[in-house]
Motif scaffolding. Structure first.
Motif, PDB file in Angstrom:
ATOM      1  N   GLU A  24      14.569   0.980 115.501  1.00 38.35           N
ATOM      2  CA  GLU A  24      14.438  -0.324 114.921  1.00 38.35           C
ATOM      3  C   GLU A  24      15.788  -0.994 115.064  1.00 38.35           C
ATOM      4  O   GLU A  24      16.744  -0.435 114.785  1.00 38.35           O
ATOM      5  CB  GLU A  24      14.168   0.074 113.401  1.00 38.35           C
ATOM      6  N   GLY A  25      15.424  -2.340 115.646  1.00 36.85           N
ATOM      7  CA  GLY A  25      16.633  -3.383 115.477  1.00 36.85           C
ATOM      8  C   GLY A  25      17.437  -3.286 116.656  1.00 36.85           C
ATOM      9  O   GLY A  25      18.129  -4.052 117.093  1.00 36.85           O
ATOM     10  N   THR A  26      17.110  -2.330 117.812  1.00 39.70           N
ATOM     11  CA  THR A  26      17.599  -2.493 119.009  1.00 39.70           C
ATOM     12  C   THR A  26      16.684  -3.248 119.989  1.00 39.70           C
ATOM     13  O   THR A  26      15.632  -3.582 119.774  1.00 39.70           O
ATOM     14  CB  THR A  26      17.649  -1.017 119.809  1.00 39.70           C
ATOM     15  N   ASN A  62      39.129  13.426 117.364  1.00 38.18           N
ATOM     16  CA  ASN A  62      38.436  12.021 117.585  1.00 38.18           C
ATOM     17  C   ASN A  62      39.342  10.943 117.824  1.00 38.18           C
ATOM     18  O   ASN A  62      40.527  10.847 117.418  1.00 38.18           O
ATOM     19  CB  ASN A  62      37.764  11.846 116.317  1.00 38.18           C
ATOM     20  N   ILE A  63      39.274  10.353 119.138  1.00 42.84           N
ATOM     21  CA  ILE A  63      40.172   9.052 119.427  1.00 42.84           C
ATOM     22  C   ILE A  63      39.822   7.937 119.227  1.00 42.84           C
ATOM     23  O   ILE A  63      40.663   7.097 119.309  1.00 42.84           O
ATOM     24  CB  ILE A  63      40.618   9.469 121.074  1.00 42.84           C
ATOM     25  N   MET A  64      38.304   7.633 118.970  1.00 41.69           N
ATOM     26  CA  MET A  64      38.106   6.254 118.611  1.00 41.69           C
ATOM     27  C   MET A  64      36.667   6.572 117.939  1.00 41.69           C
ATOM     28  O   MET A  64      36.046   7.560 117.948  1.00 41.69           O
ATOM     29  CB  MET A  64      37.964   5.446 119.947  1.00 41.69           C
ATOM     30  N   GLN A  65      36.635   5.571 117.469  1.00 42.27           N
ATOM     31  CA  GLN A  65      35.084   5.366 116.787  1.00 42.27           C
ATOM     32  C   GLN A  65      34.263   3.934 117.323  1.00 42.27           C
ATOM     33  O   GLN A  65      34.715   2.999 117.652  1.00 42.27           O
ATOM     34  CB  GLN A  65      34.982   5.246 115.127  1.00 42.27           C
ATOM     35  N   GLY A  66      33.021   4.200 116.968  1.00 45.80           N
ATOM     36  CA  GLY A  66      32.133   3.046 117.545  1.00 45.80           C
ATOM     37  C   GLY A  66      31.998   2.885 118.879  1.00 45.80           C
ATOM     38  O   GLY A  66      32.433   3.642 119.858  1.00 45.80           O
ATOM     39  N   CYS A  67      31.043   1.737 119.341  1.00 47.17           N
ATOM     40  CA  CYS A  67      30.803   1.333 120.604  1.00 47.17           C
ATOM     41  C   CYS A  67      30.507  -0.119 120.704  1.00 47.17           C
ATOM     42  O   CYS A  67      29.935  -0.646 120.133  1.00 47.17           O
ATOM     43  CB  CYS A  67      29.636   2.273 120.950  1.00 47.17           C
ATOM     44  N   ASN A  68      30.904  -0.812 121.801  1.00 49.44           N
ATOM     45  CA  ASN A  68      30.834  -2.096 122.291  1.00 49.44           C
ATOM     46  C   ASN A  68      29.763  -2.396 123.301  1.00 49.44           C
ATOM     47  O   ASN A  68      29.456  -3.371 123.747  1.00 49.44           O
ATOM     48  CB  ASN A  68      31.986  -2.792 122.764  1.00 49.44           C
ATOM     49  N   ASN A  69      29.264  -1.325 123.844  1.00 46.34           N
ATOM     50  CA  ASN A  69      28.353  -1.439 124.966  1.00 46.34           C
ATOM     51  C   ASN A  69      26.821  -2.030 124.732  1.00 46.34           C
ATOM     52  O   ASN A  69      26.265  -2.733 125.638  1.00 46.34           O
ATOM     53  CB  ASN A  69      28.291  -0.149 125.909  1.00 46.34           C
ATOM     54  N   PHE A  70      26.354  -1.765 123.490  1.00 44.90           N
ATOM     55  CA  PHE A  70      24.948  -2.240 123.519  1.00 44.90           C
ATOM     56  C   PHE A  70      23.982  -1.829 124.330  1.00 44.90           C
ATOM     57  O   PHE A  70      23.010  -2.777 124.988  1.00 44.90           O
ATOM     58  CB  PHE A  70      24.997  -3.843 123.089  1.00 44.90           C
ATOM     59  N   CYS A  71      23.833  -0.726 124.953  1.00 45.45           N
ATOM     60  CA  CYS A  71      22.842  -0.495 125.729  1.00 45.45           C
ATOM     61  C   CYS A  71      21.557  -0.661 125.114  1.00 45.45           C
ATOM     62  O   CYS A  71      21.340  -0.315 123.722  1.00 45.45           O
ATOM     63  CB  CYS A  71      23.062   1.155 125.957  1.00 45.45           C
ATOM     64  N   THR A  72      20.432  -1.163 125.705  1.00 47.80           N
ATOM     65  CA  THR A  72      19.460  -1.856 124.836  1.00 47.80           C
ATOM     66  C   THR A  72      18.566  -1.020 123.952  1.00 47.80           C
ATOM     67  O   THR A  72      17.910  -1.218 123.094  1.00 47.80           O
ATOM     68  CB  THR A  72      18.547  -2.706 125.562  1.00 47.80           C
ATOM     69  N   TYR A  73      18.582   0.399 124.230  1.00 55.43           N
ATOM     70  CA  TYR A  73      17.991   1.639 123.534  1.00 55.43           C
ATOM     71  C   TYR A  73      18.500   2.418 122.528  1.00 55.43           C
ATOM     72  O   TYR A  73      18.054   2.992 121.631  1.00 55.43           O
ATOM     73  CB  TYR A  73      17.579   2.787 124.775  1.00 55.43           C
ATOM     74  N   CYS A  74      19.953   1.982 122.393  1.00 50.86           N
ATOM     75  CA  CYS A  74      20.988   2.826 121.422  1.00 50.86           C
ATOM     76  C   CYS A  74      21.138   2.148 120.188  1.00 50.86           C
ATOM     77  O   CYS A  74      21.556   0.976 120.009  1.00 50.86           O
ATOM     78  CB  CYS A  74      22.046   3.132 122.387  1.00 50.86           C
ATOM     79  N   ILE A  75      21.170   3.197 119.088  1.00 55.01           N
ATOM     80  CA  ILE A  75      21.371   2.713 117.770  1.00 55.01           C
ATOM     81  C   ILE A  75      22.800   2.796 117.416  1.00 55.01           C
ATOM     82  O   ILE A  75      23.290   2.181 116.578  1.00 55.01           O
ATOM     83  CB  ILE A  75      20.577   3.485 116.827  1.00 55.01           C
ATOM     84  N   VAL A  76      23.628   3.534 118.351  1.00 53.49           N
ATOM     85  CA  VAL A  76      25.204   3.549 117.843  1.00 53.49           C
ATOM     86  C   VAL A  76      25.703   2.523 117.324  1.00 53.49           C
ATOM     87  O   VAL A  76      26.480   2.462 116.693  1.00 53.49           O
ATOM     88  CB  VAL A  76      25.500   4.539 118.999  1.00 53.49           C
ATOM     89  N   PRO A  77      25.904   1.434 118.183  1.00 49.66           N
ATOM     90  CA  PRO A  77      26.563   0.405 117.961  1.00 49.66           C
ATOM     91  C   PRO A  77      26.422  -0.292 116.433  1.00 49.66           C
ATOM     92  O   PRO A  77      27.426  -0.823 115.923  1.00 49.66           O
ATOM     93  CB  PRO A  77      26.576  -0.646 119.117  1.00 49.66           C
ATOM     94  N   TYR A  78      25.299  -0.065 116.059  1.00 53.21           N
ATOM     95  CA  TYR A  78      24.799  -0.654 114.733  1.00 53.21           C
ATOM     96  C   TYR A  78      25.125   0.413 113.672  1.00 53.21           C
ATOM     97  O   TYR A  78      25.177  -0.061 112.510  1.00 53.21           O
ATOM     98  CB  TYR A  78      23.219  -0.844 115.092  1.00 53.21           C
ATOM     99  N   VAL A  79      25.155   1.574 113.999  1.00 53.05           N
ATOM    100  CA  VAL A  79      25.549   2.554 112.706  1.00 53.05           C
ATOM    101  C   VAL A  79      27.075   3.053 113.049  1.00 53.05           C
ATOM    102  O   VAL A  79      27.554   3.806 111.888  1.00 53.05           O
ATOM    103  CB  VAL A  79      24.702   3.685 112.701  1.00 53.05           C
TER     104      VAL A  79
END
Ligand code: 5AD
Ligand code: SF4
Length: 374
Positions: A337-339, A148-165
């Motif tokens: 939900e939330g996106t 693993n080299i990094m965690q999280g995401c800053n992109n906020f693609c409008t469909y994606c839950i990843v930046p929230y979790v």
């Protein structure tokens, strides 16, 4: 004492389950083949699409009988689903027999939580935390070692839950990554290193002394040893010429790029907040093919994004025809939900999404037959 881990979702989760395994083995647990034999069962969950969440709900429900038969059985729910406070609370309400519900940032304290449960407590925790450098992994993927080299995401693609979790992008210090890989190589068991991150091309931008992804790749290749290096996932907007050059020039790097396009239509790409156009995507593919002949290229697509018309979907089909990917993953849009996209008007009916995903996969099959690609 025995443990059983059930992993859903992406490679990131598979790798995190390797950390869970190491924590449990340090506590004296041994792996077992069947959940019926286990003293502790861990569900490492995924929230990317509704289907993944439904499977978790169904399978956790099935544990009730086991818990009844074995009172001391410890059940842990962790991963992306449990990082969402509402979902975590719903899981606790629906499954009162579950002992620990923790979010994506809380693994480092799993051993403490297990000790607390043994004293009769039930725990729910989803506080944000930092990257953990303290715990080892029990590697389980044959001759491939995930790093693993990094965690999280800053992109906020409008469909994606990843930046929230998974929170905002946080890169590991380069030296820590290099040390981990040196350690892996010294064990002489691994022929392949695969770097993991939601958006590896933006690696290092957030560090106090920024390091580019291209530099990280070069520095890893300079390490002594006979190994192949690969990485996922790349975002088209961040894949620089420098990175393409490094892949082309470094013998140790696998000639393979997973480059999710998501759609072939510019209006949908803008609504998705992907920050590139179809033309830009195609120009990157051209660049890759010019500089890295025989590079395998794969992609992800979402069909039935809110308000996607038949014509706009046809642009995705034509992109797939034009690029001739080595393989693709096609997903039906699933509102999270939330996106932002989940609140958009003109959600596409399920039967239309079904039709489009089938059409896309058929087209893909046809192209593969024609081109002889796998
Ligand atoms: N619905 C459908 N597919 C999704 N993906 C991410 N979020 C969603 C969603 N809400 C897909 C994207 C991504 C892959 C890992 O999962 O294509 O690249
Ligand atoms: Fe999700 Fe977009 Fe980040 Fe990928 S880049 S994890 S699709 S928000």
């Amino acid at each position: 004492m025995k443990y059983f881990i059930v992993t859903y979702g992406c490679q990131m989760n598979v790798h995190e389950s390797e950390k869970i395994a190491a924590i449990l083995e340090k506590l004296g647990y041994q792996p077992c083949e069947k959940r019926e034999e286990a003293d502790i069962i861990v569900f490492n969950t995924c929230a990317i699409r509704e289907g993944a969440e439904e499977r978790v709900f169904g399978n956790v429900g099935n544990l009730k009988k086991l818990k009844k038969a074995k009172k001391d059985l410890i059940i842990v729910l962790c991963g992306c689903m449990t990082q969402k406070e509402e979902t975590a609370q719903k899981m606790m309400r629906t499954f009162p027999f579950v002992d620990i519900v923790i979010g994506t940032f809380n693994l480092p304290k799993l051993a403490d939580y297990i000790a607390a449960v043994k004293q009769g407590r039930q725990l729910q925790i989803w506080q944000e935390g930092d990257i953990d450098e303290s715990l080892p992994y029990k590697r389980t993927s044959g001759d491939n070692a995930w790093v693993n080299i990094m965690q999280g995401c800053n992109n906020f693609c409008t469909y994606c839950i990843v930046p929230y979790v998974r929170g905002r992008e946080k890169s590991r210090e380069e030296q820590n990554i290099l040390n981990e890989i040196k350690q892996i190589l010294s064990e002489k068991k691994y022929k392949k290193i695969t770097l993991l991150g939601q958006n590896v091309n933006s690696y290092g931008k957030d560090l106090k002394q920024p390091v580019s992804f291209a530099k990280l790749l070069k520095d890893i290749c300079a390490l002594e040893g006979d190994f192949k290096l690969s990485f996922m996932t790349s975002h088209p907007k961040d894949l620089t010429d420098e990175v393409i050059d490094v892949i082309a020039n470094e013998e140790k790097i696998e000639k393979y790029i997973h480059l999710p396009a998501q759609s072939g239509n510019n209006r949908i790409l803008a609504l998705m907040n992907r920050k590139y156009t179809r033309e830009k995507y195609l120009s990157i593919i051209e660049k890759i093919r010019a500089k890295i002949p025989n590079c395998r290229i794969t992609s992800d697509f979402i069909v039935g994004f809110p308000s996607e018309s038949e014509e706009e979907f046809n642009d995705t089909l034509s992109l797939v025809k034009q690029v001739q990917f080595d393989s693709i993953f096609a997903f039906m849009y699933s509102p999270r939900e939330g996106t932002v996209a989940s609140k958009m008007e003109n959600q596409v009916p399920q039967n239309v999404k079904n039709e489009r995903v089938n059409k896309l996969l058929q087209e893909e099959k046809r192209i593969q037959k024609e081109t002889g690609k796998r």
